[in-house]
Motif scaffolding. Structure first.
Motif, PDB file in Angstrom:
ATOM      1  N   LYS A  15       0.838  -1.213   0.000  1.00 39.73           N
ATOM      2  CA  LYS A  15       0.000   0.000   0.000  1.00 39.73           C
ATOM      3  C   LYS A  15       0.865   1.252   0.000  1.00 39.73           C
ATOM      4  O   LYS A  15       0.594   2.206  -0.732  1.00 39.73           O
ATOM      5  CB  LYS A  15      -0.920   0.009   1.227  1.00 39.73           C
ATOM      6  CG  LYS A  15      -1.618   1.354   1.452  1.00 39.73           C
ATOM      7  CD  LYS A  15      -3.035   1.324   1.208  1.00 39.73           C
ATOM      8  CE  LYS A  15      -3.818   2.572   1.502  1.00 39.73           C
ATOM      9  NZ  LYS A  15      -3.196   3.861   1.446  1.00 39.73           N
ATOM     10  N   SER A  16       1.928   1.252   0.775  1.00 39.23           N
ATOM     11  CA  SER A  16       2.842   2.406   0.810  1.00 39.23           C
ATOM     12  C   SER A  16       3.469   2.663  -0.549  1.00 39.23           C
ATOM     13  O   SER A  16       3.623   3.820  -0.953  1.00 39.23           O
ATOM     14  CB  SER A  16       3.940   2.175   1.842  1.00 39.23           C
ATOM     15  OG  SER A  16       3.410   2.165   3.138  1.00 39.23           O
ATOM     16  N   ASP A  19       0.881   4.203  -2.693  1.00 40.71           N
ATOM     17  CA  ASP A  19       0.694   5.580  -2.225  1.00 40.71           C
ATOM     18  C   ASP A  19       1.780   6.503  -2.776  1.00 40.71           C
ATOM     19  O   ASP A  19       1.494   7.621  -3.214  1.00 40.71           O
ATOM     20  CB  ASP A  19       0.717   5.647  -0.694  1.00 40.71           C
ATOM     21  CG  ASP A  19      -0.506   5.037  -0.039  1.00 40.71           C
ATOM     22  OD1 ASP A  19      -1.512   4.771  -0.734  1.00 40.71           O
ATOM     23  OD2 ASP A  19      -0.444   4.810   1.194  1.00 40.71           O
ATOM     24  N   CYS A  95      -5.632   4.415  -7.631  1.00 37.83           N
ATOM     25  CA  CYS A  95      -6.653   4.647  -6.614  1.00 37.83           C
ATOM     26  C   CYS A  95      -7.352   3.334  -6.243  1.00 37.83           C
ATOM     27  O   CYS A  95      -7.574   3.057  -5.055  1.00 37.83           O
ATOM     28  CB  CYS A  95      -7.654   5.668  -7.120  1.00 37.83           C
ATOM     29  SG  CYS A  95      -8.837   6.210  -5.887  1.00 37.83           S
ATOM     30  N   GLN A  98      -5.014   1.284  -4.069  1.00 37.95           N
ATOM     31  CA  GLN A  98      -4.980   1.844  -2.714  1.00 37.95           C
ATOM     32  C   GLN A  98      -6.237   1.471  -1.936  1.00 37.95           C
ATOM     33  O   GLN A  98      -6.156   1.079  -0.768  1.00 37.95           O
ATOM     34  CB  GLN A  98      -4.863   3.372  -2.773  1.00 37.95           C
ATOM     35  CG  GLN A  98      -3.539   3.878  -3.265  1.00 37.95           C
ATOM     36  CD  GLN A  98      -3.565   5.385  -3.440  1.00 37.95           C
ATOM     37  OE1 GLN A  98      -4.413   5.922  -4.134  1.00 37.95           O
ATOM     38  NE2 GLN A  98      -2.635   6.064  -2.782  1.00 37.95           N
ATOM     39  N   SER A 102      -6.301  -0.904   1.320  1.00 39.16           N
ATOM     40  CA  SER A 102      -6.822  -0.308   2.561  1.00 39.16           C
ATOM     41  C   SER A 102      -7.939  -1.155   3.148  1.00 39.16           C
ATOM     42  O   SER A 102      -7.991  -1.356   4.371  1.00 39.16           O
ATOM     43  CB  SER A 102      -7.348   1.104   2.301  1.00 39.16           C
ATOM     44  OG  SER A 102      -6.313   1.986   2.011  1.00 39.16           O
TER      45      SER A 102
END
Length: 109
Positions: A15-16, A19, A95, A98, A102
């Motif tokens: 995820k990082s 991002d 998006c 992510q 999340s």
């Protein structure tokens, strides 16, 4: 490190990385070709790890319930081509990645 923490760490790290690529796309004037290449590398990493898990003789419960479905969702929804020059398509794919990561992170915590 326990296998449970390993799955959480892997999801968090992935995820990082998504991002950071999204930040480069939205917050910098960096060349779209470079950003697209980074996205392509992430996309390959997700596919490779997904294949690895699907071909494994046995995976643990956390990999089965969190990591595998998260990677499947990201793989299915990262539809932008690795070398795309379409900023909107790239943004949509980032998006989506992510959001799915999340979601699985929130389920795991």
């Amino acid at each position: 490190m326990s296998k449970e923490n390993a799955v959480l760490n892997e999801l968090t790290e992935l995820k990082s990385k998504f991002d950071r690529v999204m930040d480069k796309l939205t917050l910098t004037d960096m060349d779209l070709t470079v950003i697209s290449a980074e996205y392509g590398q992430l996309k390959k990493r997700v596919k490779s790890r997904l294949d690895e898990l699907q071909q494994a003789a046995a995976i643990n419960v956390d990999e089965q319930n969190y990591l595998l479905p998260a990677l499947r969702e990201v793989h299915l929804h990262c539809v932008a081509r690795s070398n795309t020059q379409n900023r909107q398509t790239l943004s949509d794919s980032l998006c989506d990645a992510q959001d799915y990561l999340s979601h699985y992170l929130s389920q795991k915590r």
